[in-house]
Design a protein around this motif. Structure first.
Motif, PDB file in Angstrom:
ATOM      1  N   GLU A  71       3.613   3.850  -0.479  1.00 45.15           N
ATOM      2  CA  GLU A  71       3.065   5.036   0.195  1.00 45.15           C
ATOM      3  C   GLU A  71       3.817   5.307   1.492  1.00 45.15           C
ATOM      4  O   GLU A  71       4.095   6.455   1.831  1.00 45.15           O
ATOM      5  N   SER A  75       5.908   8.641   2.420  1.00 43.32           N
ATOM      6  CA  SER A  75       5.709   9.466   3.614  1.00 43.32           C
ATOM      7  C   SER A  75       7.022   9.642   4.377  1.00 43.32           C
ATOM      8  O   SER A  75       7.288  10.704   4.932  1.00 43.32           O
ATOM      9  N   LYS A  78       8.856  12.191   2.458  1.00 40.60           N
ATOM     10  CA  LYS A  78       8.268  13.522   2.646  1.00 40.60           C
ATOM     11  C   LYS A  78       8.854  14.215   3.868  1.00 40.60           C
ATOM     12  O   LYS A  78       9.093  15.422   3.845  1.00 40.60           O
TER      13      LYS A  78
END
Length: 148
Positions: A71, A75, A78
């Motif tokens: 995760e 991120s 992203k």
């Protein structure tokens, strides 16, 4: 245990972890036999299951650490490469096939729209697979370099 899995299996587990908070009840890679992805029969709830509504289930607390690493890599991706993040999210979180992903990208990418260099053409699912493979390798590189 999760360290021996390939990036596709890790991202599949991550997609299930984020989406439903339940990887303990399902197999990695779509197999029907014993599961490499089953972390624990105890069924501890994932942190995401408190944030996102789910239909139950849970994951082992040890797997939560690995999923949080992925995760964190997502991120990072992203903010630094939104296109690769979108590919991974659509493929592994929402379960898009390469064909469906290619159709979605054809509609949204500027080069396929009117006036673009590929206007009127459709993206091939093989080209889409190449793009997803490239995004997967970016995530894998982030995990191995421990940037995240």
């Amino acid at each position: 245990m999760i360290d021996e899995l390939g990036i596709k299996a890790k991202l599949t587990m991550w997609g299930r972890w984020v989406g439903r908070g339940n990887i303990a009840a399902s197999t990695v890679g779509g197999g029907s036999g014993g599961s490499v992805g089953s972390c624990s029969p105890l069924g501890y709830k994932s942190a995401w299951s408190f944030i996102l509504p789910s239909d139950g289930g849970g994951v082992d607390i040890g797997c939560d650490d690995d999923m949080l690493d992925i995760e964190h890599a997502m991120s990072y991706l992203k903010t630094h490469d939104a296109f690769s993040y979108r590919l991974i999210k659509l493929k592994y979180r929402y379960g898009y096939s390469y064909q469906r992903l290619a159709q979605k990208l054809t509609k949204s990418m500027p080069e396929y729209r009117r006036g673009g260099i590929k206007a009127g053409m459709k993206m091939c699912h093989k080209h889409c697979k190449t793009l997803v493979d490239r995004a997967e390798s970016e995530v894998e590189q982030l995990l191995t370099e421990e940037i995240v």
